[in-house]
Write an enzyme that holds these catalytic residues in place. Structure first.
Site, PDB file in Angstrom:
ATOM      1  N   SER A 373       0.828  -1.197   0.000  1.00  0.00           N
ATOM      2  CA  SER A 373       0.000   0.000   0.000  1.00  0.00           C
ATOM      3  C   SER A 373       0.875   1.264   0.000  1.00  0.00           C
ATOM      4  O   SER A 373       1.596   1.520  -0.957  1.00  0.00           O
ATOM      5  CB  SER A 373      -0.942  -0.030   1.206  1.00  0.00           C
ATOM      6  OG  SER A 373      -1.922   0.965   1.118  1.00  0.00           O
ATOM      7  N   ASP A 399      -0.186  -4.418  -3.705  1.00  0.00           N
ATOM      8  CA  ASP A 399      -1.408  -3.614  -3.681  1.00  0.00           C
ATOM      9  C   ASP A 399      -1.099  -2.140  -3.419  1.00  0.00           C
ATOM     10  O   ASP A 399      -1.581  -1.537  -2.458  1.00  0.00           O
ATOM     11  CB  ASP A 399      -2.371  -4.154  -2.629  1.00  0.00           C
ATOM     12  CG  ASP A 399      -3.811  -4.129  -3.131  1.00  0.00           C
ATOM     13  OD1 ASP A 399      -4.015  -4.040  -4.355  1.00  0.00           O
ATOM     14  OD2 ASP A 399      -4.740  -4.206  -2.307  1.00  0.00           O
ATOM     15  N   HIS A 462      -7.745  -5.643   0.141  1.00  0.00           N
ATOM     16  CA  HIS A 462      -6.527  -4.883   0.407  1.00  0.00           C
ATOM     17  C   HIS A 462      -5.743  -5.444   1.600  1.00  0.00           C
ATOM     18  O   HIS A 462      -4.517  -5.317   1.649  1.00  0.00           O
ATOM     19  CB  HIS A 462      -6.878  -3.421   0.647  1.00  0.00           C
ATOM     20  CG  HIS A 462      -5.693  -2.508   0.690  1.00  0.00           C
ATOM     21  ND1 HIS A 462      -4.763  -2.441  -0.328  1.00  0.00           N
ATOM     22  CD2 HIS A 462      -5.265  -1.622   1.636  1.00  0.00           C
ATOM     23  CE1 HIS A 462      -3.821  -1.554  -0.024  1.00  0.00           C
ATOM     24  NE2 HIS A 462      -4.113  -1.045   1.170  1.00  0.00           N
TER      25      HIS A 462
END
Length: 660
Positions: A373, A399, A462
């Site tokens: 992330s 991600d 996620h």
């Protein structure tokens, strides 16, 4: 401190045993080597009462250490202030080190001489305070957060033994998923031409928003079980739920000395307590800049400053690891602030670590960097600064949150020139703007001639690349609609990552992966013709959750399908059933890149190879001419012939890439 030979991997002869009860042979009757024990306890077995983490699939046991060390140059980043003091500053660097542990870990007394081997808790110390930080991050009252985390993960422990001796052996063929835990008590031969003891690859891991150094312990420890030394940083940039920065206790003036060294400031209360507390920072007037629906866009000033601080933390951690690798571990132990008397520390600290075993145990000139992330966005900026991070060899982005990523600078060097792997969740794949951002990174990498891969794990969200889906599976399944099994999602991410590193790196890491990885050929999955629309959620749920029509029937059908496909010969699905491939470098391009990279890394060796090829060609031509001459003139060959001289003058046999 000296440990048993079976633990350290050193031969018993080094202990100097010359006497025994049996005729002075130096042998112990019916002696057995200590066997590694699985890091389990009652709390790991009572899953219905307490969440627990899975064991790791690689051939090595896993050890861990917590290290916090003051930086050489305390300083601030940006002019952003809160409550009258700088918000972003670096004073110490904190990380958990996950690493392959020696045979015998968990058996007998621990390295500190205690009977019970210790494991760190998943919720970092001080656990109540960190639980309150998570509550503040999630908008939950502190007492509720403490009760919830106390009931679910308050007693959860990492599946890694603290301060365990580092491994000094090569693993055998296979892994513990196929061969069971017994494989962690065996050793294999070194690869042809390899050293007797492996030098492990080093990997840095950068966490995302709301993460900590232990929030990705499954991913990090999986890498460690396959022979990686993994440095999982705890970023002190206001991106974690709550963290504590200790002040060195130097005559009671540690914080004042830091202020004098650099542009850092503390309140009187922080100086009195001896530490700073850093909670998650919400951007002013735009607290949810991470949301796809956010109309104001990302807080560019804050996020850029956070990334710059994160890069500085990686540099500082790299210095600490270089000191350990070069024989300075005892000094790092002396400076460590995660010991008794400091907040977040424990009585064990780094007690019992044999630092001599860490000398030259891992590479510092061929480093892999990975992040999730916001951590993935950090990795992109790191890869674009190749001159600053010249020791990095490849990057993995899990991600990625693409909003903080800026376009590359005009300088051609500010591009991604190193191999890059991106693994999306299906939830983020439907966020078109984010998918476009990560795809542009793959294009940027390919334009510079480096390998690039981008895939999506089907049914994932996620959080599927963190510990949260494993510790809170029902929340992630029923509320966020994840359909992939949490552990399988981790397996797919690790397998794809190891396949990537096997194909783009050299050295011991490549050799260990080749002999131990169950190759699922995930990166050979065919490219998609068009973006699937299977679980696309409504607009308001984009990136946050999936949509599962006919949920009960879908989940039951998937469960039956998994059971049937597990019965296949290879024990896993075909790649297209679980992974979608969006972007990849074909095998011929990858082979060309590897050859070019070898020549650039070692031009002298390539020059010797070319010299050898030319000499062999000339020798062969001379032999053919001499054969013709001998058959026509019937002249015997002598030792003074040009052919013999040519062979006598050949350069010594060159080592192969695996041997060097």
């Amino acid at each position: 401190m000296h440990l048993p030979a079976q633990i350290t991997g050193r031969k018993s002869e080094e202990l100097g045993r010359t006497n025994s009860a049996i005729g002075g042979t130096g042998k112990i009757p019916r002696a057995k080597k200590p066997r590694s024990r699985p890091p389990t306890s009652l709390r790991d077995k009572l899953g219905f009462l307490q969440a627990h983490l899975p064991s790791y699939s690689g051939p090595y046991s896993v050890g861990s250490m917590d290290i916090e060390v003051p930086v050489e140059n305390p300083r601030t980043f940006s002019h952003i202030t809160r409550d009258g003091k700088h918000l972003l500053k670096i004073e110490t660097v904190l990380f958990t080190l996950y690493y392959p542990a020696a045979i015998g870990s968990g058996s007998g007394k621990d390295p500190g001489g205690r009977r019970n081997w210790s494991r760190e808790t998943w919720l970092p110390r001080p656990r109540i305070e960190v639980a309150k930080g998570y509550g503040k991050f999630a908008g939950i009252p502190g007492p509720v957060a403490v009760a919830y985390f106390g009931a679910t993960t308050g007693l959860t422990k990492l599946r890694a033994f603290r301060n365990s001796p580092v491994a000094t052996h090569w693993p055998p063929m296979g892994n513990s998923k196929k061969n069971g835990h017994k494989i962690k008590n065996k050793q294999g031969p070194p690869p042809p031409g390899g050293s007797e003891e492996p030098t492990f690859p080093l990997l840095f891991f950068s966490h995302g928003l709301g993460g900590t150094r232990t929030a990705y312990s499954t991913m990090c420890a999986e890498f460690a079980s396959y022979g990686f030394v993994v440095c999982a940083l705890e970023h002190r940039d206001g991106s974690g739920p709550r963290t504590f920065v200790n002040h060195p206790k130097e005559g009671g003036e540690g914080s004042q000395k830091q202020e004098a060294q650099g542009n850092v400031d503390h309140t009187h209360e922080e100086i009195r307590k001896g530490y700073d507390r850093i909670d998650y920072v919400f951007p002013k007037d735009n607290p949810f800049d991470t949301s796809p629906k956010n109309e104001k866009g990302v807080d560019g000033e804050l996020r850029s400053a956070q990334i710059e601080l994160r890069l500085a933390e990686i540099e500082e951690a790299y210095k600490v690891l270089c000191d350990i690798r070069n024989g300075g571990g005892a000094e790092i132990e002396r400076r460590n602030l995660r010991r008794e008397g400091y907040i977040g520390g424990s009585s064990r600290g780094l007690a019992g670590v044999d630092w001599s075993m860490w000398t030259k145990r891992f590479h510092v000139d061929r480093v892999t960097v990975a992040g999730h992330s916001f951590g993935a966005a950090t990795i992109v900026e790191l890869l674009r600064n190749a001159d600053r991070f010249s020791y990095v060899q490849a990057g993995i982005i899990y991600d990625i949150w693409g909003a903080p990523i800026k376009p590359p600078k005009d300088d051609p060097r500010h591009r991604i020139h190193l191999p890059l792997l991106g693994i999306n969740s299906e939830a983020f794949m439907y966020w078109q703007k984010n998918l476009d951002a990560v795809t542009s990174l793959m294009e940027e990498t390919r334009e510079q001639g480096a390998p690039a891969f981008l895939c999506t794990v089907r049914g994932s969200i996620h959080l599927s690349q963190s510990d949260f889906t494993i510790l809170f599976p029902h929340v992630c399944s029923f509320f966020l609609k994840a359909t992939v099994h949490p552990q399988r999602a981790i397996d797919l991410n690790i397998s794809a990552s190891l396949e990537f590193l096997r194909d783009v790196t050299e050295g011991a890491g490549k050799s260990i992966i080749q002999r131990c990885l169950t190759d699922e050929e995930l990166l050979q999955t065919p490219l998609l013709d068009e973006l699937p629309n299977l679980h696309r959620p409504d607009t308001e749920d984009i990136a946050a959750k999936l949509k599962v029509p006919n949920e009960f029937r879908t989940r039951m059908a998937a469960k039956v399908q998994r059971k049937l496909k597990r019965q296949k010969a290879h024990g896993f699905y075909s790649p297209g059933d679980e992974v979608w491939m969006h972007f990849k470098t074909e095998e011929d391009e990858l082979a060309s890149w590897r050859e070019k990279n070898r020549r650039e890394e070692d031009p002298d060796r390539e020059q010797l190879r070319e010299q050898r090829r030319q000499e062999e060609s000339a020798t062969k031509e001379q032999e053919e001419r001499d054969e013709d001459s001998t058959s026509s003139d019937n002249l015997p060959e002598t030792t003074d012939s040009p052919v013999r001289k040519s062979w006598l003058g050949r350069p010594p046999e060159l080592k192969t890439d695996d041997q060097s």
